[in-house]
Design an enzyme around this catalytic site. Structure first.
Site, PDB file in Angstrom:
ATOM      1  N   HIS A   1      -7.268  -0.738   5.147  1.00  0.00           N
ATOM      2  CA  HIS A   1      -7.415  -1.642   6.290  1.00  0.00           C
ATOM      3  C   HIS A   1      -8.838  -1.656   6.860  1.00  0.00           C
ATOM      4  O   HIS A   1      -9.433  -2.710   7.054  1.00  0.00           O
ATOM      5  CB  HIS A   1      -6.467  -1.255   7.429  1.00  0.00           C
ATOM      6  CG  HIS A   1      -5.037  -1.161   7.014  1.00  0.00           C
ATOM      7  ND1 HIS A   1      -4.417  -2.123   6.266  1.00  0.00           N
ATOM      8  CD2 HIS A   1      -4.100  -0.219   7.250  1.00  0.00           C
ATOM      9  CE1 HIS A   1      -3.165  -1.774   6.051  1.00  0.00           C
ATOM     10  NE2 HIS A   1      -2.951  -0.625   6.638  1.00  0.00           N
TER      11      HIS A   1
ATOM     12  N   ASP B   1      -2.603  -6.369   2.077  1.00  0.00           N
ATOM     13  CA  ASP B   1      -3.115  -5.579   3.185  1.00  0.00           C
ATOM     14  C   ASP B   1      -2.839  -6.431   4.412  1.00  0.00           C
ATOM     15  O   ASP B   1      -3.521  -7.425   4.656  1.00  0.00           O
ATOM     16  CB  ASP B   1      -4.624  -5.345   3.025  1.00  0.00           C
ATOM     17  CG  ASP B   1      -5.154  -4.431   4.128  1.00  0.00           C
ATOM     18  OD1 ASP B   1      -4.614  -4.500   5.252  1.00  0.00           O
ATOM     19  OD2 ASP B   1      -6.089  -3.666   3.876  1.00  0.00           O
ATOM     20  N   HIS B   2      -1.790  -6.058   5.154  1.00  0.00           N
ATOM     21  CA  HIS B   2      -1.321  -6.986   6.188  1.00  0.00           C
ATOM     22  C   HIS B   2      -2.367  -7.225   7.283  1.00  0.00           C
ATOM     23  O   HIS B   2      -2.290  -8.206   8.006  1.00  0.00           O
ATOM     24  CB  HIS B   2       0.032  -6.563   6.765  1.00  0.00           C
ATOM     25  CG  HIS B   2      -0.009  -5.303   7.556  1.00  0.00           C
ATOM     26  ND1 HIS B   2       0.094  -4.062   6.993  1.00  0.00           N
ATOM     27  CD2 HIS B   2      -0.137  -5.097   8.870  1.00  0.00           C
ATOM     28  CE1 HIS B   2       0.022  -3.150   7.925  1.00  0.00           C
ATOM     29  NE2 HIS B   2      -0.113  -3.744   9.083  1.00  0.00           N
TER      30      HIS B   2
ATOM     31  N   LYS C   1       0.853  -1.185   0.000  1.00  0.00           N
ATOM     32  CA  LYS C   1       0.000   0.000   0.000  1.00  0.00           C
ATOM     33  C   LYS C   1       0.894   1.242   0.000  1.00  0.00           C
ATOM     34  O   LYS C   1       2.049   1.131   0.404  1.00  0.00           O
ATOM     35  CB  LYS C   1      -0.930  -0.009   1.205  1.00  0.00           C
ATOM     36  CG  LYS C   1      -0.244   0.368   2.525  1.00  0.00           C
ATOM     37  CD  LYS C   1      -1.222   0.767   3.595  1.00  0.00           C
ATOM     38  CE  LYS C   1      -0.531   1.541   4.668  1.00  0.00           C
ATOM     39  NZ  LYS C   1      -1.306   1.925   5.804  1.00  0.00           N
TER      40      LYS C   1
HETATM   41  P1  NAP Z   1      11.824   2.788   3.080  1.00  0.00           P
HETATM   42  O1  NAP Z   1      12.329   2.443   4.430  1.00  0.00           O
HETATM   43  O2  NAP Z   1      11.909   4.212   2.623  1.00  0.00           O
HETATM   44  O3  NAP Z   1      12.624   1.865   2.048  1.00  0.00           O
HETATM   45  C1  NAP Z   1      12.608   2.090   0.679  1.00  0.00           C
HETATM   46  C2  NAP Z   1      13.509   1.088  -0.017  1.00  0.00           C
HETATM   47  O4  NAP Z   1      13.530   1.421  -1.404  1.00  0.00           O
HETATM   48  C3  NAP Z   1      14.947   1.097   0.465  1.00  0.00           C
HETATM   49  O5  NAP Z   1      15.452  -0.209   0.479  1.00  0.00           O
HETATM   50  C4  NAP Z   1      15.639   1.910  -0.611  1.00  0.00           C
HETATM   51  O6  NAP Z   1      16.978   1.532  -0.651  1.00  0.00           O
HETATM   52  C5  NAP Z   1      14.894   1.475  -1.849  1.00  0.00           C
HETATM   53  N1  NAP Z   1      14.992   2.413  -2.955  1.00  0.00           N
HETATM   54  C6  NAP Z   1      14.736   3.748  -2.938  1.00  0.00           C
HETATM   55  N2  NAP Z   1      14.961   4.276  -4.161  1.00  0.00           N
HETATM   56  C7  NAP Z   1      15.352   3.265  -4.952  1.00  0.00           C
HETATM   57  C8  NAP Z   1      15.731   3.165  -6.315  1.00  0.00           C
HETATM   58  N3  NAP Z   1      15.747   4.237  -7.127  1.00  0.00           N
HETATM   59  N4  NAP Z   1      16.085   1.962  -6.795  1.00  0.00           N
HETATM   60  C9  NAP Z   1      16.085   0.872  -6.012  1.00  0.00           C
HETATM   61  N5  NAP Z   1      15.742   0.878  -4.716  1.00  0.00           N
HETATM   62  C10 NAP Z   1      15.380   2.069  -4.194  1.00  0.00           C
HETATM   63  O7  NAP Z   1      10.321   2.355   2.888  1.00  0.00           O
HETATM   64  P2  NAP Z   1       9.520   1.230   3.700  1.00  0.00           P
HETATM   65  O8  NAP Z   1       9.006   1.811   4.952  1.00  0.00           O
HETATM   66  O9  NAP Z   1      10.333  -0.007   3.780  1.00  0.00           O
HETATM   67  O10 NAP Z   1       8.240   1.023   2.750  1.00  0.00           O
HETATM   68  C11 NAP Z   1       8.314   0.305   1.538  1.00  0.00           C
HETATM   69  C12 NAP Z   1       6.895   0.167   0.965  1.00  0.00           C
HETATM   70  O11 NAP Z   1       6.100  -0.580   1.885  1.00  0.00           O
HETATM   71  C13 NAP Z   1       6.166   1.486   0.773  1.00  0.00           C
HETATM   72  O12 NAP Z   1       5.311   1.374  -0.341  1.00  0.00           O
HETATM   73  C14 NAP Z   1       5.333   1.618   2.043  1.00  0.00           C
HETATM   74  O13 NAP Z   1       4.187   2.425   1.839  1.00  0.00           O
HETATM   75  C15 NAP Z   1       4.958   0.177   2.266  1.00  0.00           C
HETATM   76  N6  NAP Z   1       4.657  -0.146   3.666  1.00  0.00           N
HETATM   77  C16 NAP Z   1       5.608  -0.031   4.621  1.00  0.00           C
HETATM   78  C17 NAP Z   1       5.311  -0.369   5.932  1.00  0.00           C
HETATM   79  C18 NAP Z   1       6.346  -0.295   7.022  1.00  0.00           C
HETATM   80  O14 NAP Z   1       6.043  -0.740   8.142  1.00  0.00           O
HETATM   81  N7  NAP Z   1       7.531   0.228   6.767  1.00  0.00           N
HETATM   82  C19 NAP Z   1       4.017  -0.825   6.258  1.00  0.00           C
HETATM   83  C20 NAP Z   1       3.056  -0.942   5.255  1.00  0.00           C
HETATM   84  C21 NAP Z   1       3.395  -0.606   3.960  1.00  0.00           C
HETATM   85  P3  NAP Z   1      18.175   2.489  -1.131  1.00  0.00           P
HETATM   86  O15 NAP Z   1      17.871   3.878  -0.666  1.00  0.00           O
HETATM   87  O16 NAP Z   1      19.355   1.839  -0.494  1.00  0.00           O
HETATM   88  O17 NAP Z   1      18.184   2.348  -2.600  1.00  0.00           O
END
Ligand code: NAP
Length: 490
Positions: free
Chosen positions: A240, A177-178, A148
């Site tokens: 959710h 949707d976890h 999401k």
């Molecule tokens: P995040 O911490 O910002 O991580 C983003 C990832 O994308 C990093 O590994 C980053 O690595 C990589 N990235 C960024 N730009 C890139 C590029 N140009 N090429 C390749 N890799 C790239 O985000 P997140 O919290 O893990 O969330 C990821 C997704 O899951 C999002 O859509 C978010 O809405 C969803 N989500 C997250 C959570 C949560 O608990 N975190 C919960 C529900 C949904 P580098 O910067 O090293 O490239």
């Protein structure tokens, strides 16, 4: 009690965003647990990518750190086996470098299940799907997992689904949707459809109303920039909360087959009474937290965290929703979610109607109507509030007690994280707990008018003090109907 584990077929899982927060906190720990329980076949590989120039060993050390932080009682031999499954490749998804390496690794095993998990910002979903398509990485056994948010409104969600649909067929797309992977949520289906007890009562004749609360005690913190473009309605309700509402309200599906379940959920979404500007005025409250106290300490307000003095973004929303069909006509579904609320809790409360007539005299005390409470977090469990006689010879006095089913206690097993179940479902190709495209469209079709009403009104959300249950108007929203928010919980 031993947990039954069925090994899945051999697979290659590619995680885009393998150095992100989701991978760190959820995906790697979930995969480790599945490996520990013997669910991953010996050959299964996890290929992780991001832009960072990690060597293979550096990534393994990073992943080991993630497990150390998020998994209790690590078993060294299992950690070693799990880390050996990981392969790291640096790919900037917006550029060309790295894709060929990924192709080489995957094409060494063209016949195993192949899953791409897009754990990156939504802006990259299209770019990555395009890259996967251009490099011919889609096989007949390929699936893609989309996190999401899916769009900011119906139009952008459709555009995104179109882009993904150019590379993947609908049966290959797993919109995660976890909340749907939580044990309690699946237990809601078990309670409803594996017991004869509830279903005959599960309608407007016997249920007074339903409440769905997703309350967080934390604020937006470091995510303020992103959150300000979303708000509580998009972040929580569109996905959710509406999914939970669907599981409470849907008709019994023909089977647990993915399309049977999703057909029934879709009917609920389509039956949601549209919110008009007049209804929005009466049936919706939106709020924004100001400074206050939370978890025992002083906390700043939303605008301070955002570093601006103006924002119309809601950090709280309460909605009285109605489902216009035979089963639910006249039964309000009160939905609320917010940040910096009094406590962190997600639960569904099904409030039954009072008994039609009491045979007991006033000395028996108040007879409270039955209430089924389904708690998603913390402490997943289900509790049914029933009336019993106070024990002892002191006459007929009644009291309400909970019939309690705390799963962790009842089964003496670790409560698996939702991602464990959902990732294994992806590998098994089971879409039952994932959203189909038409569900996403239908959810936006209900949410879009609310966003439009707010955009036109341009008024400030109601301020609420951090650490409370939101604006007082949300208490009034339900109390005007002679009801109260359930705050006794499990
Ligand atoms: P995040 O911490 O910002 O991580 C983003 C990832 O994308 C990093 O590994 C980053 O690595 C990589 N990235 C960024 N730009 C890139 C590029 N140009 N090429 C390749 N890799 C790239 O985000 P997140 O919290 O893990 O969330 C990821 C997704 O899951 C999002 O859509 C978010 O809405 C969803 N989500 C997250 C959570 C949560 O608990 N975190 C919960 C529900 C949904 P580098 O910067 O090293 O490239």
């Amino acid at each position: 009690m031993a947990v039954r584990v069925i090994e899945v077929d051999d697979f290659d899982l590619v995680v885009f965003g393998g150095t992100g927060d989701l991978a760190h906190r959820k995906l790697l720990p979930a995969l480790y647990h599945r490996d520990l329980d013997g669910q991953l076949p010996a050959g299964a590989r996890i290929i992780v990518t991001s832009r960072r120039e990690f060597t293979h060993d550096e990534y393994q050390a990073w992943a080991e750190g993630a497990l150390g932080e998020h998994v209790k009682d690590l078993e060294p031999a299992a950690v070693k086996r799990f880390l050996a499954r990981l392969t790291y490749i640096a790919i900037d998804v917006a550029a060309e470098a790295g894709w060929a390496d990924l192709g080489k690794i995957l094409n060494a095993r063209p016949n195993v299940i192949r899953a791409f998990y897009l754990a990156v910002a939504p802006d990259f979903f299209g770019t990555i799907c395009d890259g996967i398509g251009r490099h011919n990485l889609v096989t007949s056994k390929t699936r893609v997992v989309i996190e999401k948010p899916i769009g900011k409104d119906g139009k952008s969600a459709q555009a995104l689904n179109e882009t993904i649909g150019k590379v993947f067929k609908e049966h290959q797309i797993f919109r995660i949707d976890h909340y749907l992977g939580k044990e309690t949520v699946q237990n809601l289906m078990a309670l409803r459809f594996a017991n004869a007890l509830f279903e005959p009562l599960w309608n407007a004749a016997h249920i007074d109303h339903v409440q769905i609360t997703v309350a967080e005690s934390l604020g937006v913190g470091g995510r303020a920039g992103y959150y300000d473009t979303a708000g509580a309605l998009r972040d929580m309700v569109q996905n959710h909360i509406l999914q939970l509402l669907c599981l409470v309200a849907m008709e019994p599906p023909e089977s647990m087959n993915a399309d049977s379940v999703r057909d029934e959920k879709l009917k609920v979404l389509k039956a949601l009474a549209p919110i008009t500007p007049e209804l929005a005025e009466k049936h919706i409250v939106r709020g924004q937290y100001k400074a206050g106290a939370s978890d025992g300490g002083a906390v700043p307000g939303y605008l301070d965290e955002l570093g601006r003095d103006d924002s119309l973004t809601e950090t709280f929303v309460a909605i009285k929703a109605q489902i216009a069909n035979w089963r639910w006509a006249g039964v309000p579904f009160y939905l609320r979610t917010g940040k910096r609320l009094a406590t962190r809790v997600s639960e569904i409360v099904v409030q039954f109607r009072p008994i039609p007539h009491s045979i007991f005299g006033p000395e028996a005390g108040v007879i409270s109507a039955n209430r089924l409470i389904i708690r998603l977090q913390p402490d997943e469990g289900v509790k049914m509030q029933v009336m019993i006689k106070d024990p002892g010879p002191g006459g007929m006095r009644l009291r309400q007690v909970p019939l309690d089913m705390s799963f962790a206690d009842a089964f003496k097993v670790r409560n698996p994280d939702a991602y464990e179940r959902l990732i294994m479902d992806v590998i098994r190709g089971n879409q039952t707990l994932f959203m189909r495209r038409d569900e996403v469209d239908a959810a936006w079709a209900w949410v879009d008018p609310i966003l439009e009403i707010w955009a036109a009104a341009k008024d400030q959300p109601k301020a609420y003090t951090s650490g409370t249950w939101g604006p007082s108007a949300s208490i009034a929203l339900i109390e005007r109907d002679g009801r109260t928010w359930a705050e006794d919980g499990i």
